[in-house]
Design an enzyme around this catalytic site. Structure first.
Site, PDB file in Angstrom:
ATOM      1  N   ARG A 283      -6.404  16.192   3.621  1.00  0.00           N
ATOM      2  CA  ARG A 283      -5.329  15.195   3.808  1.00  0.00           C
ATOM      3  C   ARG A 283      -3.995  15.729   3.254  1.00  0.00           C
ATOM      4  O   ARG A 283      -3.283  15.005   2.569  1.00  0.00           O
ATOM      5  CB  ARG A 283      -5.700  13.863   3.158  1.00  0.00           C
ATOM      6  CG  ARG A 283      -5.039  12.686   3.854  1.00  0.00           C
ATOM      7  CD  ARG A 283      -5.088  11.403   3.073  1.00  0.00           C
ATOM      8  NE  ARG A 283      -4.609  10.309   3.905  1.00  0.00           N
ATOM      9  CZ  ARG A 283      -4.131   9.163   3.452  1.00  0.00           C
ATOM     10  NH1 ARG A 283      -4.090   8.922   2.169  1.00  0.00           N
ATOM     11  NH2 ARG A 283      -3.713   8.235   4.269  1.00  0.00           N
TER      12      ARG A 283
ATOM     13  N   CYS B 255     -10.476   2.604  -5.264  1.00  0.00           N
ATOM     14  CA  CYS B 255     -10.612   2.966  -3.859  1.00  0.00           C
ATOM     15  C   CYS B 255     -10.722   4.470  -3.802  1.00  0.00           C
ATOM     16  O   CYS B 255     -10.149   5.174  -4.638  1.00  0.00           O
ATOM     17  CB  CYS B 255      -9.343   2.491  -3.137  1.00  0.00           C
ATOM     18  SG  CYS B 255      -9.200   2.990  -1.422  1.00  0.00           S
TER      19      CYS B 255
ATOM     20  N   ASP C 191     -12.816   1.897   4.480  1.00  0.00           N
ATOM     21  CA  ASP C 191     -11.705   1.886   5.434  1.00  0.00           C
ATOM     22  C   ASP C 191     -12.174   1.373   6.790  1.00  0.00           C
ATOM     23  O   ASP C 191     -11.354   1.087   7.665  1.00  0.00           O
ATOM     24  CB  ASP C 191     -11.126   3.300   5.607  1.00  0.00           C
ATOM     25  CG  ASP C 191     -10.093   3.625   4.542  1.00  0.00           C
ATOM     26  OD1 ASP C 191      -9.709   2.715   3.785  1.00  0.00           O
ATOM     27  OD2 ASP C 191      -9.667   4.796   4.461  1.00  0.00           O
TER      28      ASP C 191
ATOM     29  N   ASP D  15       0.849  -1.204   0.000  1.00  0.00           N
ATOM     30  CA  ASP D  15       0.000   0.000   0.000  1.00  0.00           C
ATOM     31  C   ASP D  15       0.882   1.250   0.000  1.00  0.00           C
ATOM     32  O   ASP D  15       2.055   1.215  -0.397  1.00  0.00           O
ATOM     33  CB  ASP D  15      -0.966  -0.072   1.200  1.00  0.00           C
ATOM     34  CG  ASP D  15      -2.300   0.602   0.924  1.00  0.00           C
ATOM     35  OD1 ASP D  15      -2.331   1.845   0.958  1.00  0.00           O
ATOM     36  OD2 ASP D  15      -3.297  -0.098   0.659  1.00  0.00           O
ATOM     37  N   ASP D  16       0.334   2.335   0.463  1.00  0.00           N
ATOM     38  CA  ASP D  16       0.983   3.657   0.463  1.00  0.00           C
ATOM     39  C   ASP D  16       2.377   3.605   1.109  1.00  0.00           C
ATOM     40  O   ASP D  16       2.627   2.783   1.981  1.00  0.00           O
ATOM     41  CB  ASP D  16       0.063   4.589   1.277  1.00  0.00           C
ATOM     42  CG  ASP D  16       0.277   6.039   0.951  1.00  0.00           C
ATOM     43  OD1 ASP D  16       1.259   6.361   0.275  1.00  0.00           O
ATOM     44  OD2 ASP D  16      -0.561   6.858   1.375  1.00  0.00           O
TER      45      ASP D  16
ATOM     46  N   LYS E   5      -3.819  -0.874  -6.780  1.00  0.00           N
ATOM     47  CA  LYS E   5      -4.888  -0.316  -5.957  1.00  0.00           C
ATOM     48  C   LYS E   5      -4.882   1.175  -6.262  1.00  0.00           C
ATOM     49  O   LYS E   5      -3.920   1.879  -5.931  1.00  0.00           O
ATOM     50  CB  LYS E   5      -4.629  -0.578  -4.472  1.00  0.00           C
ATOM     51  CG  LYS E   5      -5.665   0.050  -3.567  1.00  0.00           C
ATOM     52  CD  LYS E   5      -5.436  -0.343  -2.117  1.00  0.00           C
ATOM     53  CE  LYS E   5      -6.343   0.421  -1.178  1.00  0.00           C
ATOM     54  NZ  LYS E   5      -5.999   0.178   0.236  1.00  0.00           N
ATOM     55  N   TRP E   6      -5.927   1.643  -6.938  1.00  0.00           N
ATOM     56  CA  TRP E   6      -5.991   3.024  -7.452  1.00  0.00           C
ATOM     57  C   TRP E   6      -6.846   3.846  -6.494  1.00  0.00           C
ATOM     58  O   TRP E   6      -8.062   3.685  -6.449  1.00  0.00           O
ATOM     59  CB  TRP E   6      -6.604   2.995  -8.850  1.00  0.00           C
ATOM     60  CG  TRP E   6      -6.765   4.307  -9.532  1.00  0.00           C
ATOM     61  CD1 TRP E   6      -7.482   5.377  -9.089  1.00  0.00           C
ATOM     62  CD2 TRP E   6      -6.232   4.692 -10.801  1.00  0.00           C
ATOM     63  NE1 TRP E   6      -7.423   6.399  -9.992  1.00  0.00           N
ATOM     64  CE2 TRP E   6      -6.656   5.997 -11.065  1.00  0.00           C
ATOM     65  CE3 TRP E   6      -5.433   4.046 -11.756  1.00  0.00           C
ATOM     66  CZ2 TRP E   6      -6.332   6.683 -12.231  1.00  0.00           C
ATOM     67  CZ3 TRP E   6      -5.115   4.718 -12.911  1.00  0.00           C
ATOM     68  CH2 TRP E   6      -5.554   6.029 -13.146  1.00  0.00           C
ATOM     69  N   ASP E   7      -6.204   4.734  -5.761  1.00  0.00           N
ATOM     70  CA  ASP E   7      -6.895   5.448  -4.685  1.00  0.00           C
ATOM     71  C   ASP E   7      -7.201   6.899  -5.080  1.00  0.00           C
ATOM     72  O   ASP E   7      -6.676   7.425  -6.075  1.00  0.00           O
ATOM     73  CB  ASP E   7      -5.994   5.431  -3.441  1.00  0.00           C
ATOM     74  CG  ASP E   7      -6.774   5.406  -2.147  1.00  0.00           C
ATOM     75  OD1 ASP E   7      -7.952   5.805  -2.149  1.00  0.00           O
ATOM     76  OD2 ASP E   7      -6.196   5.003  -1.116  1.00  0.00           O
ATOM     77  N   MET E   8      -8.021   7.579  -4.305  1.00  0.00           N
ATOM     78  CA  MET E   8      -8.373   8.986  -4.537  1.00  0.00           C
ATOM     79  C   MET E   8      -8.878   9.518  -3.210  1.00  0.00           C
ATOM     80  O   MET E   8      -9.950   9.135  -2.763  1.00  0.00           O
ATOM     81  CB  MET E   8      -9.475   9.011  -5.600  1.00  0.00           C
ATOM     82  CG  MET E   8      -9.805  10.351  -6.186  1.00  0.00           C
ATOM     83  SD  MET E   8     -11.036  11.229  -5.219  1.00  0.00           S
ATOM     84  CE  MET E   8     -11.504  12.482  -6.358  1.00  0.00           C
ATOM     85  N   ASN E   9      -8.075  10.377  -2.578  1.00  0.00           N
ATOM     86  CA  ASN E   9      -8.321  10.654  -1.164  1.00  0.00           C
ATOM     87  C   ASN E   9      -8.726  12.066  -0.789  1.00  0.00           C
ATOM     88  O   ASN E   9      -8.491  12.497   0.335  1.00  0.00           O
ATOM     89  CB  ASN E   9      -7.084  10.240  -0.352  1.00  0.00           C
ATOM     90  CG  ASN E   9      -7.091   8.749  -0.069  1.00  0.00           C
ATOM     91  OD1 ASN E   9      -8.112   8.197   0.342  1.00  0.00           O
ATOM     92  ND2 ASN E   9      -5.977   8.098  -0.305  1.00  0.00           N
TER      93      ASN E   9
HETATM   94  C1  GLA Z   1      -6.948   5.368   1.794  1.00  0.00           C
HETATM   95  C2  GLA Z   1      -7.345   3.928   1.559  1.00  0.00           C
HETATM   96  C3  GLA Z   1      -6.583   3.016   2.480  1.00  0.00           C
HETATM   97  C4  GLA Z   1      -5.110   3.203   2.256  1.00  0.00           C
HETATM   98  C5  GLA Z   1      -4.739   4.661   2.459  1.00  0.00           C
HETATM   99  C6  GLA Z   1      -3.289   4.904   2.082  1.00  0.00           C
HETATM  100  O1  GLA Z   1      -7.410   5.821   3.006  1.00  0.00           O
HETATM  101  O2  GLA Z   1      -8.711   3.764   1.715  1.00  0.00           O
HETATM  102  O3  GLA Z   1      -6.960   1.687   2.274  1.00  0.00           O
HETATM  103  O4  GLA Z   1      -4.766   2.773   0.961  1.00  0.00           O
HETATM  104  O5  GLA Z   1      -5.540   5.521   1.664  1.00  0.00           O
HETATM  105  O6  GLA Z   1      -2.919   6.212   2.262  1.00  0.00           O
END
Ligand code: GLA
Length: 720
Positions: free
Chosen positions: A438, A521, A543, A361-362, A471-475
């Site tokens: 964030r 994600c 999460d 992950d990150d 795992k392609w995220d967007m936060n």
């Molecule tokens: C988001 C995702 C988590 C993880 C974090 C990493 O919150 O939902 O599962 O990947 O980012 O920063």
């Protein structure tokens, strides 16, 4: 034939396996909705106008016929329909009044592809009606498409607007779907929430006026899901009329339900008008995203199954691997504290426990030691991976497992090399502070230069790296939505162009890394929508991995989306899984969808790793019915103390039944019945070793909640 045109009646009839949709061109001009529901030949199909004072009319001789009251297929702004309308276009005179009337039709096999947008794939069964409309004053044209998916009882709608006015026009609102149902004694089901509390089920009676769910956040978001349903007040899992709607798009949306003076319900699905406008030069066209609807005469479960089959058959990408990998994800166990030696411990533990893939992950790139820096700098951190990513991944894979990696391409930390080099690549409004969320800003994905940069950097960094999974995220969501790349008259396009850029990049990933799978994600399930499902095989559901909360999130997700899209990890935030009972409970909850783990397996005791190993072996037996089977919900955990549901294969030879107790310490009794069982067969429950007759399963058995907390129970009935 799914679509028929009766030229004498000027009537279009669209049929799926169980449903019928009828629209007439009344007086040769006005597309009017006549019927949508189950096939029923005894229903009189005729629109009967009723005179309402104050309702404007076209004709002194027929004052009852008014755009304010007729059930319109495409209600137009400013032309006598005082309800919410589908289309609003500012013309050369500066007003936004428009009126579209019938101009012809085309019925054809297949469908129109929507440029730059995700859309449902067509097969040999697909037919499309193109309803051609024209505004004779501005000479703008509208084409409304109805594409039919007969097997799944789904009809989709999308719209193309063409400007032939000789001047610029500005689309101010363009809804993809409008359905006027001539009654209002319905409940509306919608899903609201937020980060780590996605998709709460709510059900309310419709009221006169407008009720809506929407996103103005730039992502479909966890705050409302684009899925809604309208159903009989007494509809339940197995009975009652239910209309379901959804939108094949991942950005801003509006689902609007309006009950008017004559108690008609108007449902509209589309982009809405806030945060959106589109400048159309003469000769140009605009294509709306696709909206979908289904109808069930047999309650909520049937609506869900229609959508599940539709999504599996026409939305989701093909599975890249023979078996869906059970992943071990590092996030909850490590957060940002990762490097090669720690990851190798995870790789060995992943292989040892029988998981198929390690997902790092990150924290692997740039100066990413926490969430305040590094986003945008998509090259490996050499302090953490001294021999580079390719060598590290090769070592991981030497353990006989696959490897996946986390990315968040759409975002940037101000504390990053990318931001320092290109501050103008972020969404921003001149003179205003760009708010952080964030610690990050949003890249202007509508700027082709940004997209080209991202394509290039990911291509270089991942060149020669044997990846199996992203795992392609967007936060974060968008504020100060302005694009330095766009001229002032196009600023209303920024959020929509952003999504087009995201889709282009996702499409690029699919082509550049063809054997990989994408899990999408957005801080968990913040973009749990049909747009993302076109690219991502599954979505990180939330999460929030606390199993009772997850049970509810999973229930609501399953209302509209199939189990195969739900990424469900057994997690271990406070090491609670040192208790085997808790581990069992978390596992049985995770079996609602695609199983994965998010625990510190390298530090787990032998008892725990052996349990995980056995869980995965058992899952292998169930996974086909979960990921490809039919879903039947028995009890809704928002209304009861339990969630109860089962998955079954097409022949009902295998039935995996689960009961999850969500409250605990409260004695309640429920009848659990498995209506799909064959009354004349016997079923062996492989979990308890007991045999049941099909008749017993159909009649059902009493279930009493337990004192123990947490508690869940499963049965795996196999037909003898
Ligand atoms: C988001 C995702 C988590 C993880 C974090 C990493 O919150 O939902 O599962 O990947 O980012 O920063």
């Amino acid at each position: 034939m799914s679509i028929n045109y009766n030229s004498e009646l000027k009537r279009f009839t669209i049929e799926t396996k169980n449903t019928r949709y009828v629209l007439d061109i009344v007086k040769g001009k006005y597309p009017i909705h006549i019927y949508y529901g189950q096939k029923n030949d005894s229903i009189e199909l005729k629109y009967k106008p009723f005179l309402y004072s104050f309702a404007p009319y076209f004709d002194e001789e027929d004052q009852a016929f008014s755009p304010d009251t007729y059930p319109s297929e495409f209600p137009c702004f400013g032309s006598g329909d005082f309800r919410e309308t589908s289309i609003k276009i500012k013309n050369k005179n500066g007003d936004s009044v428009c009126f579209f009337e019938y101009d012809g039709n085309r019925i054809f096999k297949g469908r129109i592809n929507l440029p730059g947008l995700p859309f449902a794939s067509a097969d040999d069964n697909t037919e499309t009606l193109e309803l051609q409309l024209i505004d004779t004053v501005t000479n703008c044209k509208a084409k409304i498409y109805y594409t039919v998916f007969p097997e799944e009882d789904v009809i989709s709608r999308y719209v193309i607007i063409e400007n032939h006015s000789g001047r610029d026009a500005v689309i101010e609102k363009c809804m993809s779907l409008c359905l006027d149902i001539p009654r209002c004694d319905f409940d509306m089901i919608s899903l609201y929430g937020g980060h780590a509390q996605e998709r709460n089920y709510q059900r309310n009676p419709l009221m006169h006026g407008i009720q809506s769910v929407y996103s103005r956040r730039g992502a479909s978001s966890a705050h409302f899901n684009p899925f809604i349903a309208i159903c009989d007040k007494d509809a339940n899992e197995i009975k009652g009329e239910v209309y379901g709607f959804n939108f094949v798009f991942s950005g801003n949306f509006l689902d609007e339900v309006e009950v008017d003076q004559q108690s008609t319900t108007r449902v509209q699905i589309g982009l809405g008008s806030e945060n959106f406008s589109w400048l159309l030069h003469d000769g140009e066209s605009f294509t709306s995203p696709e909206a979908v609807m289904t109808y069930s005469a047999d309650g909520i479960n049937k609506m869900s199954r229609n959508f599940h089959s539709f999504i599996r058959n026409h939305i989701l990408p093909p599975e890249p691997f023979d078996k869906r990998p059970v992943v071990l994800n590092t996030w909850e166990a490590c957060f940002f504290d990762i490097d090669e030696s720690e990851m190798m411990r995870f790789a060995r533990a992943a292989a040892e426990c029988g998981t198929d893939m390690l997902v790092m992950d990150d924290g692997w790139f740039g100066a990413r030691n926490d969430d305040s820096a590094g986003l945008g700098d998509w090259y490996e951190n050499k302090n953490k991976f001294k021999d580079g990513l390719a060598a590290f991944v090769a070592k991981v894979k030497a353990n006989g497992i696959k490897f996946g990696i986390w990315v968040e391409p759409e975002m940037v930390n101000p504390n990053s090399d990318l931001y320092r080099a290109h501050p103008d690549w972020c969404l921003q409004v001149k003179g205003r502070t760009s708010l952080l969320s964030r610690h990050q800003l949003v890249l202007d994905m509508g700027n082709p230069e940004v997209i080209e940069y991202l394509k290039d950097i990911f291509s270089k960094t991942f060149n020669g790296v044997k990846l199996d999974y992203f795992k392609w995220d967007m936060n974060r969501h968008m504020s100060e939505v302005g694009s330095p790349y766009l001229p002032p008259e196009r600023q209303g396009e920024a959020a929509y162009r952003y999504m087009l850029g995201v889709y282009e990049l996702l499409d690029f990933f699919k082509k550049r890394f063809p054997n990989t799978m994408i899990e999408t994600c957005s801080g968990g399930g913040g973009r749990y929508d049909l747009g993302m499902m076109k690219y991502g095989t599954m979505i990180w559901t939330s999460d929030n991995t606390f199993p009772k909360a997850r049970t509810k999130i999973q229930y609501s997700s399953l209302l509209a989306y199939p189990a195969s899209t739900m990424s469900c990890h057994v997690s271990n935030p406070e090491n609670v899984c040192s208790s085997p009972a808790e581990l069992k409970f978390r596992y049985e909850v995770a079996l609602g969808g695609a199983l994965g783990y998010e625990m510190h397996l390298p530090n787990a005791s032998k008892e725990i790793s052996d349990t995980v190993k056995q869980q995965i072996i058992n899952y292998r037996e169930y996974e086909d019915v979960i990921l490809r089977g039919d879903y039947y919900s028995l009890y809704n955990p928002f209304e009861c103390d339990i969630s109860a549901y089962y998955y079954t294969d097409a022949n009902h030879d295998k039935i995996l039944l689960s009961v999850i107790e969500v409250h605990g310490m409260r004695e309640r009794k429920y009848k659990i019945s498995v209506s799909v069982a064959d009354p004349n067969a016997k079923y062996y429950d492989k979990i308890s070793g007991k045999t049941y007759t099909g008749r017993e399963l159909i009649y059902g058995f009493d279930y009493r909640t337990h004192d123990a907390d947490p508690y869940s129970q499963m049965w795996y009935f196999v037909k003898q």
